[in-house]
Design an enzyme around this catalytic site. Structure first.
Site, PDB file in Angstrom:
ATOM      1  CD  GLU A 199      34.519  48.215 -36.304  1.00 17.02           C
ATOM      2  OE1 GLU A 199      34.738  48.805 -37.384  1.00 17.02           O
ATOM      3  OE2 GLU A 199      35.379  48.134 -35.399  1.00 17.02           O
ATOM      4  CD  GLU A 259      37.265  50.329 -32.240  1.00 12.68           C
ATOM      5  OE1 GLU A 259      37.135  49.092 -32.119  1.00 12.68           O
ATOM      6  OE2 GLU A 259      36.368  51.139 -31.965  1.00 12.68           O
TER       7      GLU A 259
HETATM    8  C1  3H9 Z   1      35.036  44.807 -34.182  1.00  8.72           C
HETATM    9  O1  3H9 Z   1      36.220  44.833 -34.271  1.00  8.72           O
HETATM   10  C2  3H9 Z   1      34.280  45.504 -33.103  1.00  8.72           C
HETATM   11  C3  3H9 Z   1      35.092  46.514 -32.374  1.00  8.72           C
HETATM   12  O2  3H9 Z   1      34.930  47.763 -32.975  1.00  8.72           O
HETATM   13  C4  3H9 Z   1      34.698  46.769 -30.953  1.00  8.72           C
HETATM   14  C5  3H9 Z   1      34.277  45.729 -30.048  1.00  8.72           C
HETATM   15  C6  3H9 Z   1      33.944  46.195 -28.686  1.00  8.72           C
HETATM   16  N1  3H9 Z   1      36.698  37.440 -35.430  1.00  8.72           N
HETATM   17  O3  3H9 Z   1      38.104  35.647 -44.001  1.00  8.72           O
HETATM   18  P1  3H9 Z   1      39.097  34.551 -43.830  1.00  8.72           P
HETATM   19  C7  3H9 Z   1      38.346  34.080 -38.925  1.00  8.72           C
HETATM   20  S1  3H9 Z   1      34.088  43.916 -35.271  1.00  8.72           S
HETATM   21  C8  3H9 Z   1      36.672  36.095 -35.400  1.00  8.72           C
HETATM   22  O4  3H9 Z   1      38.785  33.247 -44.443  1.00  8.72           O
HETATM   23  P2  3H9 Z   1      40.972  36.054 -45.403  1.00  8.72           P
HETATM   24  C9  3H9 Z   1      37.414  33.561 -40.008  1.00  8.72           C
HETATM   25  O5  3H9 Z   1      36.172  33.184 -39.473  1.00  8.72           O
HETATM   26  C10 3H9 Z   1      35.260  43.119 -36.306  1.00  8.72           C
HETATM   27  N2  3H9 Z   1      37.130  35.339 -36.423  1.00  8.72           N
HETATM   28  O6  3H9 Z   1      40.565  35.000 -44.287  1.00  8.72           O
HETATM   29  C11 3H9 Z   1      38.215  32.385 -40.537  1.00  8.72           C
HETATM   30  O7  3H9 Z   1      38.068  31.332 -39.615  1.00  8.72           O
HETATM   31  P3  3H9 Z   1      38.075  29.823 -40.128  1.00  8.72           P
HETATM   32  C12 3H9 Z   1      35.849  44.020 -37.312  1.00  8.72           C
HETATM   33  C13 3H9 Z   1      37.612  35.973 -37.487  1.00  8.72           C
HETATM   34  O8  3H9 Z   1      42.443  36.048 -45.447  1.00  8.72           O
HETATM   35  C14 3H9 Z   1      39.661  32.884 -40.439  1.00  8.72           C
HETATM   36  O9  3H9 Z   1      39.640  33.949 -39.489  1.00  8.72           O
HETATM   37  N3  3H9 Z   1      36.676  43.266 -38.220  1.00  8.72           N
HETATM   38  C15 3H9 Z   1      37.655  37.358 -37.571  1.00  8.72           C
HETATM   39  O10 3H9 Z   1      40.206  35.846 -46.651  1.00  8.72           O
HETATM   40  C16 3H9 Z   1      40.199  33.419 -41.741  1.00  8.72           C
HETATM   41  O11 3H9 Z   1      39.311  34.383 -42.261  1.00  8.72           O
HETATM   42  C17 3H9 Z   1      36.195  42.703 -39.331  1.00  8.72           C
HETATM   43  O12 3H9 Z   1      35.045  42.852 -39.673  1.00  8.72           O
HETATM   44  C18 3H9 Z   1      37.178  38.111 -36.482  1.00  8.72           C
HETATM   45  N4  3H9 Z   1      37.206  39.456 -36.465  1.00  8.72           N
HETATM   46  O13 3H9 Z   1      40.463  37.463 -44.855  1.00  8.72           O
HETATM   47  C19 3H9 Z   1      37.156  41.905 -40.149  1.00  8.72           C
HETATM   48  N5  3H9 Z   1      38.180  37.717 -38.776  1.00  8.72           N
HETATM   49  O14 3H9 Z   1      39.413  29.625 -40.758  1.00  8.72           O
HETATM   50  C20 3H9 Z   1      36.584  40.550 -40.469  1.00  8.72           C
HETATM   51  C21 3H9 Z   1      38.467  36.570 -39.410  1.00  8.72           C
HETATM   52  O15 3H9 Z   1      37.815  29.028 -38.908  1.00  8.72           O
HETATM   53  N6  3H9 Z   1      37.510  39.701 -41.153  1.00  8.72           N
HETATM   54  N7  3H9 Z   1      38.132  35.517 -38.633  1.00  8.72           N
HETATM   55  O16 3H9 Z   1      36.955  29.755 -41.139  1.00  8.72           O
HETATM   56  C22 3H9 Z   1      37.798  39.835 -42.471  1.00  8.72           C
HETATM   57  O17 3H9 Z   1      37.360  40.753 -43.155  1.00  8.72           O
HETATM   58  C23 3H9 Z   1      38.680  38.791 -43.098  1.00  8.72           C
HETATM   59  O18 3H9 Z   1      38.597  37.641 -42.314  1.00  8.72           O
HETATM   60  C24 3H9 Z   1      40.178  39.204 -43.229  1.00  8.72           C
HETATM   61  C25 3H9 Z   1      41.007  37.986 -43.695  1.00  8.72           C
HETATM   62  C26 3H9 Z   1      40.271  40.326 -44.273  1.00  8.72           C
HETATM   63  C27 3H9 Z   1      40.724  39.683 -41.915  1.00  8.72           C
END
Ligand code: 3H9
Length: 702
Positions: free
Chosen positions: A127, A107
């Site tokens: 999301e 975004e």
């Molecule tokens: C959004 O964006 C809403 C908006 O539209 C509008 C708002 C108004 N937040 O998965 P990993 C942490 S909703 C906080 O093991 P990988 C995760 O907890 C969001 N923390 O790594 C972990 O922490 P820890 C839309 C996050 O390489 C560390 O990062 N986005 C977030 O296997 C490593 O993560 C998503 O849904 C986050 N957004 O995969 C994406 N993302 O080390 C969600 C990650 O302390 N994330 N962490 O356990 C993912 O799909 C995967 O984490 C990603 C990396 C592919 C990015």
């Protein structure tokens, strides 16, 4: 002064705004305020002709900070304000993307005037997988950039697209190889040189198109069929419709209202719980993060049957060579042929190339000789579920595996400590309980034996990540986490059958709660004979309750040769793959009821069916927690979400029990203890559960 997580640097007449907020540059309140300060500061800076927005570290912004959605800081600053500040800056802003550009990250990028991406970039709005919708203009800007149909597909699926595809769709302006920042700076200079306009995505008009009404109607119809009561998808369609019918600012307001509704929905709360619980599973209390881990470059597997073959494919898919062992040449040939057949079927559907089939098969060496395991770093036994057979295999592996190699057992219920002792080197032994089909199911229960070395545990957890499994560590007990909890669920569904409920009624109740399959259909699929065999083993060990009626429906159907789908009859009769009510089952259940003095009832309510199946499962989960078999309630949830078809929007059984309220769970256990005249202690609430309920706590607090 620059905010620490957001910095501004000058490169000639260009400014580079860098987000540096490990691990994934999530848009926390600090990043949002940092960005707003940075861009506000650049407005009046006449020396700056253009801006590049980039991220340090392994990825561009992977989304808003999910952990903030439940906290007051969510309202402290609005990502929409950041997007508006960028879009209206009055000088070109180019976004340099790499890694996972997701959610709020995409975004933010769409609010920039141009986007360049490294070839490895994955762009998406995931999301919906968290029960949300894009809440910072995603539903309004994406259709303006790439058209409504493609935007709808990307947002509803939640799946990211490659940089190439994004460029074809018009989401990315250029793919840049090499140093992304340098290339982005060059790109920006070229824009300035040709006086390119600051393209505001919000000002792109969506062409009026009569087909859109049909598109939205079709999407809604599709959702009614596919998304099984999910809350967010329908709102996403509403937002896209608002993008088409309303001016940008009004569309944005609709999106924000619906985002907040989704954020507070129980479904999103559950899905976010599962997101963090899944990431938590890898954190093992007391396990040193800096342990030197044995490398696992070659894997041996004993048994080339369905399970062994499925396990092998996980490693072949990850490029890890496998030695697959069988006792007889024809069984080995069959096992190898089945793996090839599976890959060729995948290739025929266009999901891999035939060249890749050959590459994967080339990594798989068949063997009839244990000595071929000599160069394996890990050997997994996947032979018949029988203590004596498995012990013999473990003993053999203890002899042939090189010192330091890991020995794993794929048992689903046997005592891993006893098996470990049989190997003669228990510190090297660990349980790796794959779920069937092993190449498809994400769950891997990693069973930590009494003597499993910490480095062995850590190495297997790291390997699980490599083969894309979600690994949950369990202590040693009958059935580990998942199958042990399943026991109470099946016990009650079988008592309910004897009391007069039908298989289809029980399945309907659990399936309407959201289970992928009710218990009767599940048993028919898994094989009633398999369940009966485990019960038989336990009867021999003397570990079954002293209740002659215990799980009698399963044992009786197995004896009658009704093994489920594979024999055309089990709890149901099968018309092809379609389960059909079978009056013969009613008769068998009535006969069992009369044999064991169980009262039959004309009517059993749906509520009773749900509570009697679900609460024993939760109660066993509580025991598993208090015994330290599972480290956290969230681990138990992840087991059930990934191995047992528990509905993701309910967040797992322990989370669901927290939502229902533990005092109610305890009260209903007490109610059924009275109703069922609890002679066998089936309904006694676990101490932990009673304690949490009495203190007004949740499993999440345990
Ligand atoms: C959004 O964006 C809403 C908006 O539209 C509008 C708002 C108004 N937040 O998965 P990993 C942490 S909703 C906080 O093991 P990988 C995760 O907890 C969001 N923390 O790594 C972990 O922490 P820890 C839309 C996050 O390489 C560390 O990062 N986005 C977030 O296997 C490593 O993560 C998503 O849904 C986050 N957004 O995969 C994406 N993302 O080390 C969600 C990650 O302390 N994330 N962490 O356990 C993912 O799909 C995967 O984490 C990603 C990396 C592919 C990015």
């Amino acid at each position: 002064m620059n905010h620490p997580v957001v910095s501004v640097a000058r490169r000639g007449d260009l400014a580079v705004v860098t987000i540096d907020s490990p691990p994934v540059n999530a848009l926390s309140v600090n990043v949002r305020t940092g960005l707003l300060t940075a861009f506000t500061g650049l407005v009046g800076d006449a020396a700056v002709a253009g801006v590049v927005l980039a991220c340090a570290g392994r990825t561009f912004v992977a989304g808003s900070d999910i952990a903030e959605f439940d906290s007051p800081v969510f309202d402290e600053s609005d990502l929409n304000d950041v997007c508006a500040a960028i879009e209206s800056l009055g000088k070109p802003v180019v976004c340099a993307l790499h890694g996972t550009t997701l959610g709020g990250g995409l975004e933010l990028a769409m609010a920039c005037h141009y986007r360049v991406a490294a070839p490895n970039t994955r762009l998406g709005l995931p999301e919906v997988t968290l029960g949300l919708l894009p809440g910072a203009g995603g539903t309004q800007r994406l259709p303006r950039l790439i058209g409504v149909a493609d935007a709808l597909e990307i947002i509803l699926s939640g799946s990211p697209v490659s940089a190439d595809k994004a460029q074809r769709l018009g989401l990315v302006d250029a793919i840049v190889d090499g140093d992304g920042l340098d290339q982005a700076l060059q790109f920006t200079r070229a824009l300035i040189a040709r006086q390119a306009p600051c393209r505001k995505t919000s000002e792109i008009a969506i062409a009026p198109d009569g087909g859109l009404t049909t598109l939205f109607a079709g999407a809604r119809q599709g959702l009614a069929k596919k998304s099984r009561g999910a809350f967010a998808p329908a709102k996403i369609v509403d937002c896209l419709e608002a993008a088409v019918n309303l001016p940008f600012a009004e569309g944005l307001a609709v999106e924000r209202r619906m985002f907040v509704e989704c954020m507070h929905s129980p479904q999103s709360v559950a899905l976010r719980h599962a997101f963090f619980a899944e990431r938590e599973t890898g954190k093992i209390p007391g396990l040193d993060k800096n342990l030197a881990l044995p490398a696992i470059g070659r894997v041996g597997i004993v048994g080339a049957g369905t399970m062994g073959g499925g396990i092998a494919m996980n490693f072949l898919n990850a490029g890890i060579p496998v030695v697959l062992l069988e006792v007889a040449a024809d069984a080995l040939a069959r096992g190898l042929a089945n793996i090839r057949k599976h890959y060729e079927a995948t290739a025929s559907k266009g999901r891999m190339t035939f060249e890749e089939v050959d590459q994967r098969m080339a990594l798989c060496r068949g063997s009839l000789d244990y000595a071929d395991f000599g160069d394996c770093d890990l050997v997994i036994e996947a032979v018949f579920e029988n203590m004596d057979i498995k012990k013999a295999v473990l003993a053999r592996l203890g002899e042939v595996c090189r010192p330091g190699a890991i020995i794993a057992t794929n048992t689903s219920s046997l005592d891993v400590d006893e098996l470990a002792l049989a190997s003669g080197r228990p510190a090297d032994v660990v349980g790796m309980h794959f779920f069937s089909p092993a190449n498809v199911m994400r769950l891997l229960e990693v069973v930590r034996g009494r003597e499993t070395a910490p480095a062995v545990l850590a190495a297997v957890l790291a390997l699980a990540r490599k083969i894309r499994k979600v690994a949950v560590v369990s202590g040693v007990c009958f059935g580990f986490i998942g199958n042990r909890m399943l026991e109470g669920y099946l016990r009650e569904s079988e008592f309910l059958l004897m009391e007069g409920a039908t298989p289809s009624q029980i399945d309907r109740v659990l399936e309407s709660f959201g289970m992928a399959m009710g218990p009767c259909r599940m048993m028919d699929m898994a094989g009633i004979d398999v369940g009966a065999k485990v019960l038989g083993e336990r009867a021999k060990e003397g570990t079954l309750p002293a209740d002659p009626s215990y799980r009698m429906p399963c044992r009786t159907l197995a004896e009658l040769g009704r093994h489920g789908q594979k024999t055309g009859a089990g709890y149901y009769r099968y018309d092809g793959r379609t389960p059909v009510h079978d009056p013969e089952v009613d008769r068998i259940m009535a006969e069992l009821a009369s044999r064991f003095g169980i009262a039959r009832r004309q009517e059993i309510s749906d509520e009773e069916i749900f509570e009697r199946c679900f609460y024993p499962l939760v109660n066993e989960g509580a025991r598993i927690l208090e015994e330290g078999i599972a480290y956290r309630a969230g681990d138990i949830d992840i087991v059930w979400l990934n191995g047992y078809g528990f509905p993701s929007v309910k967040g797992g059984p322990m989370h669901a029990a927290d939502v229902i309220g533990l005092p109610r769970v305890v009260a209903r256990l007490g109610h059924y203890a009275e109703q069922c005249k609890d002679r066998h202690d089936y309904w006694r609430a676990a101490d932990l559960l009673s304690r949490l309920a009495a203190g007004g706590h949740r499993f999440a607090d345990a």
